[in-house]
Scaffold this motif. Sequence first.
Motif, PDB file in Angstrom:
ATOM      1  N   UNK A 194      11.552  34.113  82.556  1.00 59.78           N
ATOM      2  CA  UNK A 194      11.397  32.937  81.691  1.00 59.78           C
ATOM      3  C   UNK A 194      10.578  33.285  80.452  1.00 59.78           C
ATOM      4  N   UNK A 195       9.530  34.089  80.618  1.00 62.30           N
ATOM      5  CA  UNK A 195       8.693  34.456  79.482  1.00 62.30           C
ATOM      6  C   UNK A 195       9.469  35.283  78.465  1.00 62.30           C
ATOM      7  N   UNK A 196      10.218  36.256  78.929  1.00 56.93           N
ATOM      8  CA  UNK A 196      10.993  37.094  78.016  1.00 56.93           C
ATOM      9  C   UNK A 196      12.053  36.279  77.278  1.00 56.93           C
ATOM     10  N   UNK A 197      12.666  35.340  77.979  1.00 54.16           N
ATOM     11  CA  UNK A 197      13.685  34.504  77.336  1.00 54.16           C
ATOM     12  C   UNK A 197      13.073  33.568  76.286  1.00 54.16           C
ATOM     13  N   UNK A 198      11.769  33.332  76.403  1.00 54.25           N
ATOM     14  CA  UNK A 198      11.084  32.518  75.384  1.00 54.25           C
ATOM     15  C   UNK A 198      10.455  33.403  74.313  1.00 54.25           C
ATOM     16  N   UNK A 199      10.854  34.691  74.294  1.00 47.59           N
ATOM     17  CA  UNK A 199      10.375  35.662  73.302  1.00 47.59           C
ATOM     18  C   UNK A 199       8.864  35.850  73.369  1.00 47.59           C
ATOM     19  N   UNK A 200       8.362  35.969  74.582  1.00 48.38           N
ATOM     20  CA  UNK A 200       6.949  36.233  74.836  1.00 48.38           C
ATOM     21  C   UNK A 200       6.801  37.629  75.426  1.00 48.38           C
ATOM     22  N   UNK A 257       1.240  33.952  72.712  1.00 49.57           N
ATOM     23  CA  UNK A 257       2.155  34.941  72.152  1.00 49.57           C
ATOM     24  C   UNK A 257       2.533  35.994  73.185  1.00 49.57           C
ATOM     25  N   UNK A 258       1.639  36.201  74.167  1.00 45.00           N
ATOM     26  CA  UNK A 258       1.860  37.199  75.205  1.00 45.00           C
ATOM     27  C   UNK A 258       1.186  36.715  76.474  1.00 45.00           C
ATOM     28  N   UNK A 259       1.711  37.147  77.632  1.00 45.08           N
ATOM     29  CA  UNK A 259       1.133  36.724  78.899  1.00 45.08           C
ATOM     30  C   UNK A 259       0.921  37.922  79.815  1.00 45.08           C
ATOM     31  N   UNK A 260      -0.157  37.852  80.580  1.00 41.13           N
ATOM     32  CA  UNK A 260      -0.451  38.819  81.633  1.00 41.13           C
ATOM     33  C   UNK A 260      -0.292  38.058  82.940  1.00 41.13           C
ATOM     34  N   UNK A 261       0.696  38.457  83.752  1.00 35.14           N
ATOM     35  CA  UNK A 261       1.081  37.702  84.943  1.00 35.14           C
ATOM     36  C   UNK A 261       0.401  38.286  86.176  1.00 35.14           C
TER      37      UNK A 261
END
Length: 300
Positions: free
Chosen positions: A79-85, A62-66
């Motif tokens: 890419x993460x934001x565009x996948x609604x993450x 649901x969320x990522x720490x890069x």
Amino acid sequence: MKIGVIGLGSWGRRVFEEYARLRDEGVTDAVVGCDTDPGQLAAIDGADATYESLEETLEAADAVHVCTNNESHYPIAQRALRSDTDVLLEKPLTLDRRNAYHLVELASERGRILQSGHVFRFANVVRKVRDLYDDGYFGDVYYVTLRWTHQTEPIDGTDVLWDLLPHPLDILNFVARDWPDDAVVIGDACRRPDRLEFATASLEFEEFTAVVQLSWVDPVRRRQLEIVGAERSAVVECVDQTIDVAGTAPDPIDVVKNNTIRTEAQNFINAIETGQNTFNSAIVGARTVDVIDEIHTEVR
């Protein structure tokens, strides 16, 4: 909530361990790891799942720490934001001001949380320094010196300004609630002509001058802040979280050292749950990128 940690090098493993502890305490539901290197994936313990693919990770979390290298921050976060993450992106947010502000705009358009990993603003010692500064404890501040040094091989895709300056700059912004109006930077390469490996930046703030010393070649590891004021001065060790005060009738200052990675992770989770993203929003990260981008033009 399922958290994904992307990039499992030395820093990413530490970040992963904190999310795993939070999962074990019932704060989150699961933590997954992602790295293109199978050896890095094998080196972590306690993952609910591991992936070499970014796409699989974004489907699972649901969320990522890069925690990847600087050059990859922008494409991964985009890419993460565009996948609604929701995304917490380690510093610097990007290596280009246009990309940084694009991520801020994209997060707003998609209604996602985007935070920048300026971990020292979560340190109790830095928060204490801000309280002392606000209370006029130091009197008029004449100047501030920050030393951010260690010895490492030149890092591909970045230089000492992009690698080390974000933390001192963010500490200065956090304490003084200000950005520099002007900068003079002297620096050079030592081992590779295409990599700035040490630099000294003189930054002019409204209330004081800050000198920031940065080095990839200094054998002494320092994460130090020194404030020189009319009433009191102090040397602050930002990792050990101690404050050594000198001046008129100095009082000992006790600081309870906290786990800054855990505090930052908890703040990220809270922002996702509440939708409130005021403490460590990507605007701070984008403004930091903006300033460093500008500072690059001032290097002599």
